[in-house]
Write a protein that holds these residues in place. Sequence first.
Motif, PDB file in Angstrom:
ATOM      1  N   UNK A 139      -0.907 -60.651 -36.598  1.00  0.00           N
ATOM      2  CA  UNK A 139      -1.553 -59.508 -36.014  1.00  0.00           C
ATOM      3  C   UNK A 139      -0.442 -58.621 -35.441  1.00  0.00           C
ATOM      4  N   UNK A 140      -0.472 -57.374 -35.790  1.00  0.00           N
ATOM      5  CA  UNK A 140       0.493 -56.417 -35.267  1.00  0.00           C
ATOM      6  C   UNK A 140      -0.101 -55.700 -34.065  1.00  0.00           C
ATOM      7  N   UNK A 141       0.692 -55.547 -33.046  1.00  0.00           N
ATOM      8  CA  UNK A 141       0.293 -54.809 -31.852  1.00  0.00           C
ATOM      9  C   UNK A 141       1.123 -53.532 -31.844  1.00  0.00           C
ATOM     10  N   UNK A 142       0.446 -52.410 -31.758  1.00  0.00           N
ATOM     11  CA  UNK A 142       1.151 -51.139 -31.856  1.00  0.00           C
ATOM     12  C   UNK A 142       1.254 -50.453 -30.501  1.00  0.00           C
ATOM     13  N   UNK A 143       2.217 -49.571 -30.403  1.00  0.00           N
ATOM     14  CA  UNK A 143       2.412 -48.723 -29.234  1.00  0.00           C
ATOM     15  C   UNK A 143       2.464 -47.292 -29.751  1.00  0.00           C
ATOM     16  N   UNK A 144       1.386 -46.559 -29.477  1.00  0.00           N
ATOM     17  CA  UNK A 144       1.251 -45.175 -29.957  1.00  0.00           C
ATOM     18  C   UNK A 144       1.334 -45.107 -31.481  1.00  0.00           C
ATOM     19  N   UNK A 145       0.680 -46.073 -32.140  1.00  0.00           N
ATOM     20  CA  UNK A 145       0.605 -46.072 -33.591  1.00  0.00           C
ATOM     21  C   UNK A 145       1.780 -46.700 -34.318  1.00  0.00           C
ATOM     22  N   UNK A 146       2.803 -47.140 -33.584  1.00  0.00           N
ATOM     23  CA  UNK A 146       3.970 -47.756 -34.223  1.00  0.00           C
ATOM     24  C   UNK A 146       3.992 -49.244 -33.894  1.00  0.00           C
ATOM     25  N   UNK A 147       4.312 -50.102 -34.880  1.00  0.00           N
ATOM     26  CA  UNK A 147       4.381 -51.544 -34.597  1.00  0.00           C
ATOM     27  C   UNK A 147       5.386 -51.833 -33.482  1.00  0.00           C
ATOM     28  N   UNK A 148       4.922 -52.600 -32.472  1.00  0.00           N
ATOM     29  CA  UNK A 148       5.780 -52.926 -31.336  1.00  0.00           C
ATOM     30  C   UNK A 148       5.923 -54.435 -31.135  1.00  0.00           C
ATOM     31  N   UNK A 149       4.880 -55.186 -31.475  1.00  0.00           N
ATOM     32  CA  UNK A 149       4.863 -56.632 -31.259  1.00  0.00           C
ATOM     33  C   UNK A 149       4.091 -57.292 -32.391  1.00  0.00           C
ATOM     34  N   UNK A 150       4.277 -58.593 -32.511  1.00  0.00           N
ATOM     35  CA  UNK A 150       3.528 -59.375 -33.488  1.00  0.00           C
ATOM     36  C   UNK A 150       2.927 -60.568 -32.770  1.00  0.00           C
ATOM     37  N   UNK A 151       1.655 -60.796 -32.994  1.00  0.00           N
ATOM     38  CA  UNK A 151       0.970 -61.961 -32.432  1.00  0.00           C
ATOM     39  C   UNK A 151       0.806 -62.981 -33.549  1.00  0.00           C
ATOM     40  N   UNK A 152       1.287 -64.213 -33.316  1.00  0.00           N
ATOM     41  CA  UNK A 152       1.146 -65.264 -34.317  1.00  0.00           C
ATOM     42  C   UNK A 152       0.871 -66.584 -33.638  1.00  0.00           C
ATOM     43  N   UNK A 153       0.437 -67.544 -34.420  1.00  0.00           N
ATOM     44  CA  UNK A 153       0.094 -68.855 -33.867  1.00  0.00           C
ATOM     45  C   UNK A 153       1.364 -69.557 -33.372  1.00  0.00           C
ATOM     46  N   UNK A 154       1.174 -70.513 -32.480  1.00  0.00           N
ATOM     47  CA  UNK A 154       2.313 -71.264 -31.955  1.00  0.00           C
ATOM     48  C   UNK A 154       2.980 -72.064 -33.066  1.00  0.00           C
ATOM     49  N   UNK A 155       2.191 -72.543 -34.035  1.00  0.00           N
ATOM     50  CA  UNK A 155       2.768 -73.289 -35.152  1.00  0.00           C
ATOM     51  C   UNK A 155       3.686 -72.391 -35.980  1.00  0.00           C
ATOM     52  N   UNK A 156       3.246 -71.157 -36.262  1.00  0.00           N
ATOM     53  CA  UNK A 156       4.073 -70.221 -37.025  1.00  0.00           C
ATOM     54  C   UNK A 156       5.333 -69.859 -36.239  1.00  0.00           C
ATOM     55  N   UNK A 157       5.196 -69.672 -34.928  1.00  0.00           N
ATOM     56  CA  UNK A 157       6.357 -69.357 -34.088  1.00  0.00           C
ATOM     57  C   UNK A 157       7.381 -70.494 -34.137  1.00  0.00           C
ATOM     58  N   UNK A 158       6.903 -71.719 -34.016  1.00  0.00           N
ATOM     59  CA  UNK A 158       7.819 -72.868 -34.037  1.00  0.00           C
ATOM     60  C   UNK A 158       8.494 -73.018 -35.391  1.00  0.00           C
TER      61      UNK A 158
END
Length: 58
Positions: free
Chosen positions: A1-20
């Motif tokens: 999941x992409x989190x945007x700031x004023x329409x531009x990608x700023x962060x990515x939300x992913x599962x803890x398994x994917x992060x690890x």
Amino acid sequence: MFITDRGKPAHVLLSIEAYRRLTGRRESILDLLADPEAADIAFEPDRLDRLTRPADLS
């Protein structure tokens, strides 16, 4: 999941398994103890008398 700031990608939300997987990080003892399902894990540590031996003070 992409989190945007004023329409531009700023962060990515992913599962803890994917992060690890991405970071190669393993679970710490704190992660394991904080797990609500950890109460279902059987744990029987060895007695200390089996792990130690008397000191030879002679």
